[in-house]
Scaffold this motif. Structure first.
Motif, short mmCIF file in Angstrom:
data_model
loop_
_atom_site.label_atom_id
_atom_site.label_comp_id
_atom_site.label_asym_id
_atom_site.label_seq_id
_atom_site.Cartn_x
_atom_site.Cartn_y
_atom_site.Cartn_z
N THR A 68 31.10 -22.84 25.42
CA THR A 68 30.18 -23.30 24.40
C THR A 68 29.02 -23.97 25.11
O THR A 68 29.22 -24.72 26.07
N ILE A 69 27.81 -23.64 24.69
CA ILE A 69 26.66 -24.27 25.34
C ILE A 69 26.00 -25.27 24.40
O ILE A 69 24.90 -25.74 24.66
N ASN A 82 35.60 -24.89 27.05
CA ASN A 82 35.09 -24.86 28.42
C ASN A 82 36.17 -25.12 29.47
O ASN A 82 36.05 -24.61 30.58
N VAL A 83 37.19 -25.89 29.13
CA VAL A 83 38.19 -26.23 30.14
C VAL A 83 39.48 -25.45 29.93
O VAL A 83 39.92 -24.70 30.80
N LEU A 84 40.09 -25.58 28.73
CA LEU A 84 41.36 -24.90 28.50
C LEU A 84 41.22 -23.38 28.56
O LEU A 84 42.08 -22.69 29.09
N ASN A 156 25.97 -35.63 27.86
CA ASN A 156 26.63 -34.92 26.75
C ASN A 156 27.98 -34.32 27.16
O ASN A 156 28.32 -34.29 28.34
N THR A 157 28.70 -33.85 26.14
CA THR A 157 30.04 -33.30 26.40
C THR A 157 29.96 -31.96 27.14
O THR A 157 30.91 -31.56 27.82
N TYR A 158 28.83 -31.28 27.03
CA TYR A 158 28.69 -29.98 27.70
C TYR A 158 28.77 -30.15 29.22
O TYR A 158 29.62 -29.55 29.88
N THR A 159 27.90 -31.00 29.79
CA THR A 159 27.89 -31.17 31.24
C THR A 159 29.22 -31.77 31.72
O THR A 159 29.71 -31.42 32.79
N TYR A 160 29.79 -32.65 30.89
CA TYR A 160 31.06 -33.28 31.25
C TYR A 160 32.18 -32.25 31.36
O TYR A 160 32.90 -32.18 32.38
N THR A 161 32.33 -31.41 30.35
CA THR A 161 33.43 -30.45 30.38
C THR A 161 33.19 -29.35 31.42
O THR A 161 34.14 -28.81 31.98
N ILE A 185 18.32 -24.06 33.84
CA ILE A 185 18.01 -23.76 32.43
C ILE A 185 17.67 -22.27 32.31
O ILE A 185 16.62 -21.83 32.76
N VAL A 186 18.58 -21.51 31.72
CA VAL A 186 18.39 -20.06 31.69
C VAL A 186 17.34 -19.69 30.64
O VAL A 186 17.44 -20.09 29.48
N GLY A 187 16.33 -18.97 31.08
CA GLY A 187 15.24 -18.57 30.17
C GLY A 187 15.17 -17.06 30.00
O GLY A 187 16.03 -16.32 30.49
N ALA A 188 14.14 -16.60 29.32
CA ALA A 188 13.94 -15.17 29.04
C ALA A 188 13.96 -14.36 30.34
O ALA A 188 13.84 -14.92 31.43
N SER A 189 14.10 -13.06 30.20
CA SER A 189 14.17 -12.23 31.40
C SER A 189 12.80 -12.11 32.07
O SER A 189 11.76 -12.20 31.42
N TRP A 190 12.85 -11.93 33.37
CA TRP A 190 11.63 -11.80 34.17
C TRP A 190 11.21 -10.32 34.21
O TRP A 190 10.06 -9.99 33.90
#
Ligand SMILES: *[C@@H]1O[C@H](CO)[C@@H](O)[C@H](O)[C@H]1NC(C)=O
Ligand SMILES: *[C@@H]1O[C@H](CO)[C@@H](O)[C@H](O)[C@H]1NC(C)=O
Ligand SMILES: CC(=O)N[C@H]1CO[C@H](CO)[C@@H](O)[C@@H]1O
Length: 471
Positions: A68-69, A82-84, A156-161, A185-190
């Motif tokens: 989950t992002i 993210n973990v289990l 946040n919980t995202y970076t933590y998990t 930070i993933v962005g649009a395609s190049w």
């Protein structure tokens, strides 16, 4: 070999513009794909016994990118996803008979509590096994109360998990060959399949759109903090190359764990001030349809001035517009949008006001091991990335693929922006005149000046009237 789920997956693939090029170049690519049904939160990933045996017998490489992002997912859910789920995936990988490499996709921000981030797995603040047991008996309220204490310095919980998941991968790797890829930070395609492909509001994309629509006018960010964006196709190419490297090096070493910081800031830095500039330029030349105001974002690093401008240039216009809508008998909606925008921005603020240094030696090493031919086919060398051009394609990609706006609507959108500019001039003029009238126009001389100004404004307005009807 095509079951029901695979049919659905393939229908989705065929409908998406993303795969148009693939369809043209490899018309029967679908025959190479077997889709299986799974649920990350359930026992054994909810894979049927048949699917499990297909996977166990046939898989050579696992790319584990499921997660989950959502930054502020409740801790219990973030742990589950993210973990289990990573633990379950690893357990399955251990049963695979011909597995050569297990790739775990993490994030460059997993260790954002540090300033310099090396390509190693850092021990997390708590043992994930203990945390799993603890969360098990706690109710949601209790978990919510404890979450800020648990995540500590992380925002946040995202970076933590994600940090916990990396450590879990390290602990439970056993004799597997593992690589962890950490994109920023993933962005649009190049480039691939075409420049500017994007199909979601995740990360900064929602903010860019809000800026283009003229809703977002001020934002807490530091002009010279590095905006570590990385194009999605760079991440994918680097991940493929990492799998090749870990797989082909197996002969020399029985087992390895490689970490790749897939970032751009150290190699080809781009700053939030420049991002703002690019957005300004692109959306002024190629406006989004039905903009609320002219696109004009200002970054402010001081939280107090930002708060002031948030009130003046977000909340007040929204209230005015909602008042206007109510008068016209419509439902007010602007305040709702603004509230949602502010929530999204609070989440992003941490990332737009800090800078990090990532060590990217492993990525450089990977590139140096590739043949000239592979370097071309699986290019991920971000030194060649031209940011202004990339950002323009990114913004246009959002207009075309996220908002589904036709380019044929551009002239109308430009006209709309001109109209907004005229409204603003009129509004400002009326404001000045009112202030003058109420507070200053007492003496004869002041009255004379006032008549002069009014006639000037009148000329000004009729000039704009004429010029906009001419267009
Ligand atoms: C964006 O445009 C506005 C208005 O034209 C301007 O005030 C602002 O400085 C611009 N920002 C950048 C970074 O160019
Ligand atoms: C990634 O690899 C693909 C496939 O060879 C290539 O077409 C694309 O240009 C590469 N992406 C980048 C950013 O160079
Ligand atoms: C190119 C690059 O990102 N270099 C960085 C590698 O990491 C070290 C710290 O470990 C930085 O000092 C470099 O700038």
């Amino acid at each position: 070999m095509l079951g029901k789920t695979s049919d659905i997956v393939l229908i989705v693939i065929c409908l998406s513009q993303l795969f148009e090029r693939l369809q043209a170049e490899q018309p029967d690519f679908a025959e190479k794909i077997i889709a299986v049904n799974s649920d990350l939160t359930l026992l054994e990933l909810d894979l049927s016994k048949e699917d499990q045996s297909i996977l166990v017998e046939n898989i050579n490489i696992v790319f584990h990118c499921a997660a989950t992002i959502r930054f502020n997912e409740p801790l219990k859910d973030a742990m589950q996803l993210n973990v289990l789920a990573t633990q379950k995936m690893l357990a399955l990988a251990h049963r695979m008979k011909h597995l050569e490499v297990f790739i775990h996709v993490s994030t460059a921000y997993a260790h954002c509590d540090r300033e310099v981030i090396e390509e190693v797995v850092y021990p997390p603040p708590v043992n994930y096994r203990k945390l799993i047991d603890t969360l098990d008996w706690m109710d949601d309220d209790l978990v919510a109360t404890l979450t800020p204490k648990l995540i500590g310095e992380r925002p946040n919980t995202y970076t933590y998990t994600k940090a916990l998941a990396e450590y879990l991968v390290l602990q439970e790797a056993g004799d597997l060959n593992i690589a962890i890829v950490r994109p920023s930070i993933v962005g649009a395609s190049w480039k691939e399949p075409f420049p500017g492909w994007i199909d979601n509001f995740n990360g900064p994309s929602g903010i860019f759109i809000a800026a283009g629509k003229g809703i977002l006018r001020t934002m807490r960010a530091s002009n010279d903090a590095v905006a570590d964006l990385v194009p999605v196709d760079v991440v994918i190419n680097a991940t493929l190359a990492a799998a090749w490297f870990s797989g082909s090096q197996r002969v020399n070493r029985p087992r390895s764990l490689m970490v790749y910081n897939c970032t751009t800031g150290g190699i080809n830095p781009f700053h939030w001030g420049e991002v703002e500039n690019c957005i300004n330029m692109t959306f002024k030349n190629n406006p989004l349809e039905q903009a609320f105001r002219r696109p004009n974002v200002n970054l402010r690093s001081n939280p107090f001035t930002n708060q002031y401008w948030t009130t003046v240039s977000h909340t007040l216009p929204a209230l005015l517009f909602d008042g206007y809508l109510t008068l016209m008998g419509h439902k007010p909606r602007m305040m709702k949008t603004i509230t949602r925008l502010h929530k999204a921005m609070v989440v992003l603020e941490y990332f737009t006001s800090h800078s990090w240094v990532w060590n990217t030696d492993n990525v450089a090493m990977l590139l140096s091991h590739m043949s000239p031919e592979d370097k071309k086919v699986f290019n991920f060398d971000v030194r060649q990335l031209h940011w202004a051009e990339y950002m323009e394609n990114y913004c246009m990609g959002m207009k075309k693929y996220v908002l589904n706006e036709e380019l044929s609507g551009l002239p109308a959108a430009r006209k709309h922006l001109n109209k907004l500019r005229n409204i603003r001039y009129t509004f400002n003029t009326v404001l000045v005149v009112l202030i003058w009238r109420i507070f200053i126009a007492r003496s004869q001389m002041a009255r004379n000046i006032w008549y002069f100004v009014v006639s000037l404004c009148f000329k000004f307005l009729s000039y704009f009237r004429a010029s906009s009807t001419m267009r």
